[in-house]
Design a protein around this motif. Structure first.
Motif, short mmCIF file in Angstrom:
data_model
loop_
_atom_site.label_atom_id
_atom_site.label_comp_id
_atom_site.label_asym_id
_atom_site.label_seq_id
_atom_site.Cartn_x
_atom_site.Cartn_y
_atom_site.Cartn_z
N GLY A 9 0.85 -1.18 0.00
CA GLY A 9 0.00 0.00 0.00
C GLY A 9 0.88 1.22 0.00
N GLY A 10 0.44 2.27 -0.71
CA GLY A 10 1.30 3.46 -0.71
C GLY A 10 0.55 4.71 -1.07
N GLY A 11 1.22 5.83 -0.96
CA GLY A 11 0.59 7.08 -1.31
C GLY A 11 1.46 8.28 -1.03
N ARG A 12 0.95 9.42 -1.49
CA ARG A 12 1.67 10.69 -1.33
C ARG A 12 1.20 11.36 -0.06
N TYR A 13 2.13 11.95 0.66
CA TYR A 13 1.76 12.57 1.94
C TYR A 13 2.49 13.89 2.17
N ASP A 14 2.40 14.80 1.20
CA ASP A 14 2.98 16.13 1.38
C ASP A 14 2.39 16.70 2.67
N GLY A 15 3.20 17.33 3.49
CA GLY A 15 2.65 17.96 4.69
C GLY A 15 2.86 17.16 5.96
N LEU A 16 3.16 15.87 5.85
CA LEU A 16 3.34 15.07 7.08
C LEU A 16 4.58 15.54 7.86
N VAL A 17 5.66 15.79 7.15
CA VAL A 17 6.89 16.22 7.82
C VAL A 17 6.64 17.53 8.59
N GLU A 18 5.87 18.41 7.97
CA GLU A 18 5.55 19.68 8.63
C GLU A 18 4.72 19.42 9.90
N LEU A 19 3.79 18.50 9.77
CA LEU A 19 2.94 18.15 10.91
C LEU A 19 3.75 17.60 12.07
N LEU A 20 4.93 17.06 11.75
CA LEU A 20 5.79 16.49 12.79
C LEU A 20 6.89 17.49 13.19
N GLY A 21 6.66 18.75 12.88
CA GLY A 21 7.57 19.79 13.35
C GLY A 21 8.74 20.09 12.42
N GLY A 22 8.70 19.59 11.19
CA GLY A 22 9.78 19.83 10.25
C GLY A 22 9.44 20.92 9.25
N PRO A 23 10.35 21.19 8.31
CA PRO A 23 10.11 22.21 7.28
C PRO A 23 9.14 21.66 6.23
N PRO A 24 8.55 22.57 5.39
CA PRO A 24 7.64 22.11 4.34
C PRO A 24 8.34 21.07 3.46
N THR A 25 7.73 19.91 3.32
CA THR A 25 8.38 18.79 2.65
C THR A 25 7.33 17.94 1.95
N LYS A 26 7.67 17.46 0.76
CA LYS A 26 6.76 16.54 0.07
C LYS A 26 7.19 15.11 0.37
N GLY A 27 6.24 14.20 0.27
CA GLY A 27 6.61 12.81 0.53
C GLY A 27 5.73 11.84 -0.23
N ILE A 28 6.34 10.75 -0.64
CA ILE A 28 5.57 9.63 -1.20
C ILE A 28 6.27 8.34 -0.80
N GLY A 29 5.49 7.30 -0.54
CA GLY A 29 6.14 6.06 -0.14
C GLY A 29 5.20 4.89 -0.23
N PHE A 30 5.73 3.72 0.08
CA PHE A 30 4.91 2.52 0.12
C PHE A 30 5.43 1.58 1.17
N ALA A 31 4.57 0.65 1.57
CA ALA A 31 5.00 -0.42 2.47
C ALA A 31 4.53 -1.75 1.90
N ILE A 32 5.50 -2.65 1.73
CA ILE A 32 5.18 -4.00 1.27
C ILE A 32 5.00 -4.88 2.50
N GLY A 33 3.96 -5.69 2.54
CA GLY A 33 3.82 -6.68 3.61
C GLY A 33 4.65 -7.90 3.23
N GLU A 34 5.80 -8.03 3.89
CA GLU A 34 6.74 -9.08 3.46
C GLU A 34 6.19 -10.48 3.72
N ASP A 35 5.47 -10.65 4.85
CA ASP A 35 4.90 -11.97 5.17
C ASP A 35 3.98 -12.44 4.04
N ARG A 36 3.13 -11.50 3.57
CA ARG A 36 2.18 -11.85 2.51
C ARG A 36 2.90 -12.09 1.19
N LEU A 37 3.93 -11.30 0.93
CA LEU A 37 4.71 -11.49 -0.28
C LEU A 37 5.30 -12.90 -0.31
N ILE A 38 5.86 -13.31 0.83
CA ILE A 38 6.45 -14.65 0.94
C ILE A 38 5.38 -15.72 0.77
#
Ligand code: ATP
Ligand code: MG
Length: 533
Positions: free
Chosen positions: A397-426
Motif C-alpha cells: 500500500g502506498g501514497g503521497r503525503y505532502d505535509g506530514l513532515v511539517e505536521l511532525l515539526g519539520g520544514p515544508p516537505t513533500k513525501g511519497i512512499g509505500f510499504a510491502i507486507g513481506e509476510d504476505r509477499l512470501i
C-alpha cells in the motif's frame, strides 16, 4: 493438593511464542533472505539508501504521524511506559512510603520526565504522603474497627494514592506499527533537508499491531518500506501557476518511479497475479468538498447501510468506500466519485501520473474506492494485490503525503512512499511455487579413522573457502550410515575418506543421485566440483 499434582507443578514450564508472533525457520528463511537481497539490489538501482530505525518511538509520534483516530493508533499499538521498573506499589499502605522515596530520587536523577507538571505532581504527592504519615502515627497499634480517626486515616491515604497516579513514571512509548512516521522523524532530526533532494530511503524490518491473527495477518509482521522526501523550495511555496505546473509534472514522475520500483521488485521475484490499483484522493483544496458531497449522498441512503458505515458517515465518510459488506456494494457503486470532483491541479497531477506509468510500461487499473482516511495523504494512492492470499491479498500500500513532515515539526516537505507486507509477499511466492530449491549440502564428507579425520578437516576448509556447502560429521561413522545421512541432508556428493584414500592420495567422490564413483587427487577436487555444481 495431592503429592502427584505438586510434582507436576514443579515440572519446568514449556513456553510458546506470543499469539500473533512466529518463528521463521530454515529453509523458509532462505526465501526471506532472497526477497530482502533482491529488494536491496533493485532499490539501489533506483538510488535508494537503507535506513535502520529504532523499533520503538514516542507514542505521540505515531499518534500524529499515523493519526489518532485510526484503528492502528486507537487500539492496535503496543504501548508502555519507559521508566524505572519494579517501583514499590503506591496503592499499598505499607509500600507507598518506599514508592514516594523512589520517585523523588528518580526525578532528581532524571530517570522520569523532568517537566513542570511532574515537579508539581511530585510536590503534591510528597505533601499528601506527609499528611498520611502523620495520621499513621496517630493510630493505635493494630487497627480496630470503629477507631474514631480511621476515616481520616483512609482519606489521607487515598489522596496520596491519587497523587501517586498523577506522577508520570516515564515516557509513553510504542512499538512501531509502521515506518513512515519514523522515517519523517529521522529526516527532520538528521537535517536531511540539507542533503541533495529528494532523499530516497528504504527500510526492512518488523512492525507491531495488536490485530486478530489470521492467515496473512500477524501481530509482529514485516514490512519493506520505501519513502521519497523532498524539501519544498521557496519559489514553489509562492504558488505561482507556471512553477506549480512544473512541480506537478515532477511530482507525477516521482510517484510513477516509486510505483515502477516496487513493480520491478515484484517482477524480479516472479510474484504471480500482481495487480496495481491507483487513485487520486485530491488534496486539501478539493477533498473537503468531495467529502461533504459524499456525506450528503450517504445520509440519503443511511437506512440501507450497516452500523459501521452509519457511524462513519459522521467520523470518516471516505472509509465507507472501503466497505467489504456485500449488502452495501450496490449502494456504494452509485455514490459520487472523487475523480469527477478533483481540483484543476489534482486532475492535472493524476493525468500526469497515469501518463508517466504508461511511459514506463507499468500496467494499472483505476479504483476510485481506494482511499486513505488521513488528512495529510493526498493525490496518489495505490495498492498492489497478488495471488494466493485469500481476503488478505494486499501486498503493498502506498501514497503521497505532502505535509506530514511539517505536521511532525519539520520544514515544508513533500513525501511519497509505500510499504510491502513481506509476510504476505512470501506467502504468495510459496503458494505459486516460486521458492527455488531449498538449500541442501553440496558435499558430505564421509570419513573413517584418525588419519582420515585430519585430512577431512583440511578438505572441508578448502571446499568451504571455495564456496561449497560442506557437512563434516563430528564423529566417525560407518560408510553406510554416513551415506544415508548425506542423502537425508540432500547432499549432491559424498567425499569418501578412509585409510586407503589417505594412503594412496586418491580420493573417492560419489554422486548421490546415480551412485557414480570417481577417483580424484586432492589438488584436482575443487576444480572438478566447480565444473559440476
Ligand atoms: P490491511 O487492509 O490488509 O489491514 P493496511 O491498510 O492495514 O492493510 P498498511 O498499513 O498500508 O496496511 O500496510 C502495508 C502492508 O503491510 C499491507 O498491504 C499488508 O501487506 C501489510 N500488513 C499490514 N498489516 C499487517 C499484519 N497485521 N500482518 C501482516 N501484514 C500486514
Ligand atoms: Mg490493517
Amino acid at each position: 493438593m495431592s503429592e502427584g499434582t505438586a510434582k507436576k507443578e514443579e515440572k519446568p514450564r514449556k513456553f510458546q511464542a506470543i499469539r500473533g508472533t512466529r518463528d521463521l525457520l530454515p529453509p523458509e528463511t532462505a526465501l526471506w533472505n532472497r526477497v530482502e537481497q533482491t529488494a536491496h539490489e533493485v532499490f539501489a538501482t533506483f538510488g535508494f539508501g537503507e535506513i535502520r530505525l529504532p523499533l520503538f518511538e514516542e507514542t505521540e509520534l505515531f499518534a500524529r504521524g499515523v493519526g489518532g483516530d485510526t484503528d492502528i493508533v486507537s487500539k492496535e499499538m503496543y504501548s508502555f511506559v519507559d521508566g524505572p521498573s519494579n517501583l514499590p506499589d503506591p496503592t499499598d499502605q505499607f509500600t507507598i512510603g518506599a514508592f514516594v522515596e523512589t520517585i523523588v530520587q528518580a526525578y532528581r536523577k532524571g530517570e522520569i520526565p523532568k517537566t513542570d507538571a511532574n515537579s508539581t505532581a511530585i510536590e503534591m504527592l510528597k505533601k499528601a504522603f506527609a499528611d498520611f504519615a502523620e495520621e499513621t502515627q496517630r493510630q493505635p497499634r493494630g487497627f480496630v474497627q470503629g477507631v474514631p480517626d480511621l476515616q481520616k486515616y483512609f482519606s489521607t491515604f487515598y489522596s496520596a494514592v491519587y497523587f501517586a497516579s498523577v506522577v508520570s513514571r516515564g515516557e509513553a512509548v510504542s512499538l512501531r506499527p509502521e515506518a513512515t512516521a519514523s522515517v519523517c522523524r529521522a529526516y527532520i532530526e538528521n537535517n536531511m533537508q540539507q542533503l541533495p533532494q529528494p532523499v530516497k530511503l528504504y527500510c526492512i524490518g518488523p512492525m507491531f499491531r495488536r490485530e486478530r491473527p489470521q492467515k496473512g495477518r500477524y501481530r509482529q509482521f514485516y514490512q519493506i518500506d520505501a519513502e521519497v522526501l523532498e524539501a519544498v523550495r521557496k519559489e514553489v511555496a509562492s504558488g505561482e501557476w507556471r512553477v506549480a505546473s512544473k512541480e506537478l509534472a515532477k511530482d507525477a514522475a516521482v510517484d510513477a518511479e516509486v510505483i515502477e520500483m516496487v513493480m520491478t521488485l515484484f517482477d524480479k521475484l516472479e510474484l504471480q497475479g500482481v495487480q496495481l490499483a491507483i487513485n487520486s484522493i485530491g488534496d486539501r483544496n478539493c477533498r473537503p468538498m468531495y467529502v461533504e458531497l459524499l456525506r450528503a449522498a450517504l445520509l440519503k441512503v443511511k437506512d440501507k447501510l450497516g452500523p459501521d458505515s452509519q457511524r462513519r458517515i459522521e467520523t470518516n465518510p471516505l472509509r465507507v468506500l472501503d466497505s467489504k459488506l456485500e449488502s452495501e456494494q450496490g449502494i456504494i457503486a452509485k455514490l459520487p466519485r472523487i475523480a469527477d470532483h478533483l481540483c484543476e491541479e489534482c486532475a492535472a497531477h493524476y493525468a500526469a501520473v497515469k501518463h508517466q506509468l504508461e511511459m514506463r510500461g507499468v500496467i494499472y487499473r483505476e479504483n476510485w474506492r481506494l482511499v486513505r482516511g488521513l488528512d495529510y495523504y493526498m493525490r496518489t494512492t495505490f495498492e498492489i494485490t497478488a495471488k494466493g492470499l485469500g481476503s488478505q491479498n494486499a501486498v503493498c500500500g502506498g501514497g503521497r503525503y505532502d505535509g506530514l513532515v511539517e505536521l511532525l515539526g519539520g520544514p515544508p516537505t513533500k513525501g511519497i512512499g509505500f510499504a510491502i507486507g513481506e509476510d504476505r509477499l512470501i506467502l504468495s511466492l510459496q503458494e505459486s511455487g516460486k521458492t527455488k530449491a531449498e538449500q541442501g549440502r553440496d558435499i558430505y564428507i564421509a570419513w573413517m579413522g584418525e588419519k582420515a579425520y585430519t585430512t577431512a578437516i583440511r578438505a572441508a576448509k578448502n571446499l568451504r573457502n571455495a564456496g561449497f556447502t560442506v557437512e563434516l560429521p563430528p564423529v566417525e561413522q560407518k560408510f553406510g550410515k554416513a551415506l544415508g545421512q548425506a542423502d537425508k541432508l540432500g547432499a549432491r556428493f559424498a567425499l569418501i575418506l578412509g585409510d586407503n584414500e589417505v594412503t594412496s592420495g586418491e580420493w573417492t567422490l560419489k554422486t548421490l543421485a546415480d551412485g557414480k564413483q570417481e577417483k580424484l587427487r586432492e589438488s584436482d577436487l575443487v576444480e572438478h566440483l566447480k565444473k559440476q555444481l
